[in-house]
Design an enzyme around this catalytic site. Structure first.
Site, PDB file in Angstrom:
ATOM      1  N   HIS A 151      35.959  37.415  40.983  1.00 23.57           N
ATOM      2  CA  HIS A 151      36.666  36.151  40.779  1.00 23.57           C
ATOM      3  C   HIS A 151      37.043  35.543  42.118  1.00 23.57           C
ATOM      4  O   HIS A 151      37.438  36.240  43.048  1.00 23.57           O
ATOM      5  CB  HIS A 151      37.898  36.318  39.891  1.00 23.57           C
ATOM      6  N   HIS A 202      39.538  32.973  43.994  1.00 20.74           N
ATOM      7  CA  HIS A 202      40.826  32.284  43.891  1.00 20.74           C
ATOM      8  C   HIS A 202      40.754  30.958  44.645  1.00 20.74           C
ATOM      9  O   HIS A 202      40.338  30.929  45.805  1.00 20.74           O
ATOM     10  CB  HIS A 202      41.938  33.103  44.552  1.00 20.74           C
ATOM     11  N   GLY A 248      42.986  44.107  47.573  1.00 24.77           N
ATOM     12  CA  GLY A 248      43.970  43.749  46.563  1.00 24.77           C
ATOM     13  C   GLY A 248      43.339  43.290  45.263  1.00 24.77           C
ATOM     14  O   GLY A 248      43.978  42.577  44.476  1.00 24.77           O
ATOM     15  N   GLN A 249      42.111  43.708  45.016  1.00 27.90           N
ATOM     16  CA  GLN A 249      41.435  43.300  43.768  1.00 27.90           C
ATOM     17  C   GLN A 249      42.072  44.027  42.589  1.00 27.90           C
ATOM     18  O   GLN A 249      42.122  45.256  42.560  1.00 27.90           O
ATOM     19  CB  GLN A 249      39.940  43.636  43.847  1.00 27.90           C
ATOM     20  N   ASP A 283      45.516  30.910  37.103  1.00 22.87           N
ATOM     21  CA  ASP A 283      46.033  32.276  37.260  1.00 22.87           C
ATOM     22  C   ASP A 283      47.357  32.384  36.506  1.00 22.87           C
ATOM     23  O   ASP A 283      48.194  31.475  36.568  1.00 22.87           O
ATOM     24  CB  ASP A 283      46.244  32.563  38.753  1.00 22.87           C
TER      25      ASP A 283
END
Lengths: 114, 114
Positions: A100, A102, A93-94, A30
């Site tokens: 994806h 995390h 909170g995308q 990230d």
């Protein structure tokens, strides 16, 4: 999708710090890490998010999870622990509309998870 | 496992507020909710956590994900969004050593996720 950031990363059009790649998935660090280890695992195919999953994506979902487990192990996170997070939509909170997962580790992650 | 809290819930020995059940999975509301909607989805079979996954568990992982997606939809979380969280080990904040996926929604979830 031509305007999708993660599709461009998967296509090699935008650089990333890759940690894993095969024909169906790519994983990279990230760019705004929230923990000492913070990796994103994405399918190369464009799926906007969890709520776009169908039963046809069940195999892909299983592969996503097991690949992420292997990456966590390879990163040395098993003895200390780690957290998987998948955001969907605004409340989740995308921030990128390409599914994806995390992987976060390397510090004690607090509760609640956001 | 006779001493596992979630095995006891799956066996009906400890009550829960069930939201889904089939032959392989059960989902119920978290007793210490961190969001207006906070549901745990667990396999009935005892898997301690993500780091105990093997390739043989890939199908189970895919089912876990797709069932959780369907539960989120049934709970009305698609329009607003939601977050999936799976903790593994100490740094992950895993408190019950039986694999469980958290579905959180009903409020804006913050970043970082713990």
């Amino acid at each position: 999708m031509s305007d999708c950031l993660f599709c461009k990363i998967a296509a090699g059009e935008i650089p990333c710090t890759e940690v894993f790649s095969n024909e169906k998935f790519i994983a990279f660090r990230d760019i705004a890490p929230q923990a000492p280890t913070h990796i994103l695992v994405i399918p190369r195919s464009h799926i906007a998010g969890l709520s776009d999953f169908t039963d046809a994506d069940q195999v892909l979902a299983g592969e996503l999870m097991t690949i992420a487990v292997k990456i966590a192990a390879k990163e040395g996170l098993v003895p200390t622990g780690y957290r998987f997070v998948i955001n969907n939509g605004v409340d989740g909170g995308q921030t990128v509309s390409h599914l994806h997962l995390h992987i976060l580790g390397g510090r004690a992650l607090a509760w609640p998870p956001g």
